[in-house]
Design a protein around this motif. Structure first.
Motif, PDB file in Angstrom:
ATOM      1  N   PHE A   1      -8.396   4.861  10.523  1.00  0.00           N
ATOM      2  CA  PHE A   1      -8.825   4.476   9.178  1.00  0.00           C
ATOM      3  C   PHE A   1      -9.917   3.419   9.244  1.00  0.00           C
ATOM      4  O   PHE A   1      -9.799   2.430   9.980  1.00  0.00           O
TER       5      PHE A   1
ATOM      6  N   TYR B   1       0.855  -1.171   0.000  1.00  0.00           N
ATOM      7  CA  TYR B   1       0.000   0.000   0.000  1.00  0.00           C
ATOM      8  C   TYR B   1       0.902   1.235   0.000  1.00  0.00           C
ATOM      9  O   TYR B   1       1.968   1.264   0.607  1.00  0.00           O
TER      10      TYR B   1
ATOM     11  N   LEU C   1      -3.967   1.016  -2.600  1.00  0.00           N
ATOM     12  CA  LEU C   1      -3.423  -0.291  -2.950  1.00  0.00           C
ATOM     13  C   LEU C   1      -2.531  -0.164  -4.178  1.00  0.00           C
ATOM     14  O   LEU C   1      -2.946   0.370  -5.205  1.00  0.00           O
TER      15      LEU C   1
ATOM     16  N   GLN D   1       1.009   5.386   0.861  1.00  0.00           N
ATOM     17  CA  GLN D   1       0.354   6.462   1.594  1.00  0.00           C
ATOM     18  C   GLN D   1       1.074   7.782   1.300  1.00  0.00           C
ATOM     19  O   GLN D   1       2.100   8.090   1.892  1.00  0.00           O
TER      20      GLN D   1
ATOM     21  N   ARG E   1      -2.414  11.224   3.057  1.00  0.00           N
ATOM     22  CA  ARG E   1      -2.676  10.135   4.019  1.00  0.00           C
ATOM     23  C   ARG E   1      -3.628   9.049   3.525  1.00  0.00           C
ATOM     24  O   ARG E   1      -3.877   8.075   4.226  1.00  0.00           O
ATOM     25  N   GLN E   2      -4.157   9.199   2.315  1.00  0.00           N
ATOM     26  CA  GLN E   2      -5.002   8.148   1.762  1.00  0.00           C
ATOM     27  C   GLN E   2      -4.184   6.869   1.577  1.00  0.00           C
ATOM     28  O   GLN E   2      -3.062   6.911   1.081  1.00  0.00           O
ATOM     29  N   MET E   3      -4.729   5.734   1.962  1.00  0.00           N
ATOM     30  CA  MET E   3      -4.071   4.441   1.757  1.00  0.00           C
ATOM     31  C   MET E   3      -4.501   3.894   0.405  1.00  0.00           C
ATOM     32  O   MET E   3      -5.682   3.647   0.172  1.00  0.00           O
TER      33      MET E   3
ATOM     34  N   PHE F   1       3.799   0.691   2.583  1.00  0.00           N
ATOM     35  CA  PHE F   1       3.578  -0.322   3.610  1.00  0.00           C
ATOM     36  C   PHE F   1       3.400  -1.692   2.969  1.00  0.00           C
ATOM     37  O   PHE F   1       2.596  -1.850   2.048  1.00  0.00           O
TER      38      PHE F   1
ATOM     39  N   LYS G   1       3.468   6.327  12.386  1.00  0.00           N
ATOM     40  CA  LYS G   1       2.887   5.812  11.137  1.00  0.00           C
ATOM     41  C   LYS G   1       2.568   4.324  11.199  1.00  0.00           C
ATOM     42  O   LYS G   1       2.231   3.740  10.164  1.00  0.00           O
TER      43      LYS G   1
ATOM     44  N   THR H   1      -9.002  -8.191  -0.686  1.00  0.00           N
ATOM     45  CA  THR H   1      -8.332  -6.891  -0.663  1.00  0.00           C
ATOM     46  C   THR H   1      -9.175  -5.845   0.055  1.00  0.00           C
ATOM     47  O   THR H   1     -10.373  -5.732  -0.193  1.00  0.00           O
ATOM     48  N   GLN H   2      -8.517  -5.090   0.916  1.00  0.00           N
ATOM     49  CA  GLN H   2      -9.206  -4.052   1.667  1.00  0.00           C
ATOM     50  C   GLN H   2      -9.020  -2.693   1.010  1.00  0.00           C
ATOM     51  O   GLN H   2      -7.940  -2.360   0.526  1.00  0.00           O
ATOM     52  N   TYR H   3     -10.101  -1.911   1.052  1.00  0.00           N
ATOM     53  CA  TYR H   3     -10.098  -0.561   0.522  1.00  0.00           C
ATOM     54  C   TYR H   3     -10.342   0.394   1.675  1.00  0.00           C
ATOM     55  O   TYR H   3     -11.258   0.194   2.477  1.00  0.00           O
ATOM     56  N   PHE H   4      -9.506   1.426   1.710  1.00  0.00           N
ATOM     57  CA  PHE H   4      -9.484   2.303   2.872  1.00  0.00           C
ATOM     58  C   PHE H   4     -10.226   3.613   2.636  1.00  0.00           C
ATOM     59  O   PHE H   4     -10.267   4.131   1.509  1.00  0.00           O
ATOM     60  N   GLY H   5     -10.768   4.138   3.727  1.00  0.00           N
ATOM     61  CA  GLY H   5     -11.299   5.484   3.723  1.00  0.00           C
ATOM     62  C   GLY H   5     -10.170   6.495   3.817  1.00  0.00           C
ATOM     63  O   GLY H   5      -9.003   6.110   3.945  1.00  0.00           O
ATOM     64  N   PRO H   6     -10.496   7.774   3.798  1.00  0.00           N
ATOM     65  CA  PRO H   6      -9.475   8.824   3.783  1.00  0.00           C
ATOM     66  C   PRO H   6      -8.809   9.061   5.130  1.00  0.00           C
ATOM     67  O   PRO H   6      -7.826   9.793   5.210  1.00  0.00           O
ATOM     68  N   GLY H   7      -9.327   8.439   6.178  1.00  0.00           N
ATOM     69  CA  GLY H   7      -8.744   8.620   7.503  1.00  0.00           C
ATOM     70  C   GLY H   7      -9.360   9.793   8.247  1.00  0.00           C
ATOM     71  O   GLY H   7      -9.819  10.761   7.645  1.00  0.00           O
TER      72      GLY H   7
ATOM     73  N   GLN I   1      -3.541   4.450  13.190  1.00  0.00           N
ATOM     74  CA  GLN I   1      -2.173   4.770  12.778  1.00  0.00           C
ATOM     75  C   GLN I   1      -1.591   5.766  13.772  1.00  0.00           C
ATOM     76  O   GLN I   1      -2.080   6.887  13.894  1.00  0.00           O
TER      77      GLN I   1
END
Lengths: 116, 111
Positions: B90, A37, A47, A39, A43-45, A91, B41, B99-105, B37
């Motif tokens: 997050f 991943y 893929l 970043q 800060r957006q993660m 990461f 980090k 597979t995981q998809y993340f929000g903007p935090g 996080q």
């Protein structure tokens, strides 16, 4: 317990050059996923790439490719033709394949700088 | 269309307050997660829900309570906030084991 280790806290690459980020992991499972991943400062993660452990062929996504060595439990990321937009934290992560939990276990990250 | 969204993106509050962070996904995934996080980090799983049922509850203070009203939402409520809770939180979603998809935090700062 599974662990993920990224031994390079920081790396630097010249624009248009190639850089390789290292990752090792420890697991007793035979089937699992590995991920990289990205970043950026936003800060957006994001893929970058995914590798299934049962696949011998290394995953590739455009300028990003991996070197997956299952026996050595090594999973490095190669970035070719580096661009300024590649500057970010990277990461490495592990998750069980088809597991009942599926949570990601992350390494501590590698901060990549790209020099113009 | 935003796949995984979180509100708010920034949260500044005083010690001792109670706050909530909301997460919504429109990907049709069965599983949702909360990760923390820290200032170095490092990302670590806190909770995971599958079809509205809790399946992971890591060693997290019981001041943190997740709630999943439906498959598309997973909220995080934090009671009696402490300085050490300052972090980026997050939300993520996936089909189980995929597979995981993340929000903007959400950046939380406790003063």
């Amino acid at each position: 317990a599974q662990t993920v280790t990224q031994s390079q806290p920081e790396m630097s690459v010249q624009e248009a050059e190639t850089v390789t980020l290292s990752c090792t992991y420890d697991t007793s499972e035979s089937d699992y996923y590995l991920f990289w991943y990205k970043q950026p400062p936003s800060r957006q993660m994001i893929l970058v790439i995914r590798q299934e452990a049962y696949k011998q062929q290394n995953a590739t996504e455009n300028r990003f490719s991996v070197n997956f060595q299952k026996a050595a439990k090594s999973f490095s990321l190669k970035i070719s033709d580096s661009q300024l937009g590649d500057a970010a934290m990277y990461f490495c992560a592990y998750s069980e394949y088809g597991g009942s939990q599926g949570n990601l276990i992350f390494g501590k990250g590698t901060k990549l700088s790209v020099k113009p | 269309d935003t796949a995984v969204s979180q509100t708010p993106k920034y949260l500044v509050t005083q010690m001792g307050n109670d706050k909530s962070i909301k997460c919504e996904q429109n990907l049709g995934h069965d599983t949702m997660y909360w990760y923390k996080q820290d200032s170095k980090k490092f990302l670590k799983i806190m909770f995971s829900y599958n079809n509205k049922e809790l399946i992971i509850n890591e060693t997290v203070p019981n001041r943190f309570s997740p709630k999943s009203p439906d498959k598309a939402h997973l909220n995080l409520h934090i009671n009696s906030l402490e300085l050490g809770d300052s972090a980026v939180y997050f939300c993520a979603s996936s089909p189980l084991g995929e597979t995981q998809y993340f929000g903007p935090g959400t950046r939380l700062l406790v003063l």
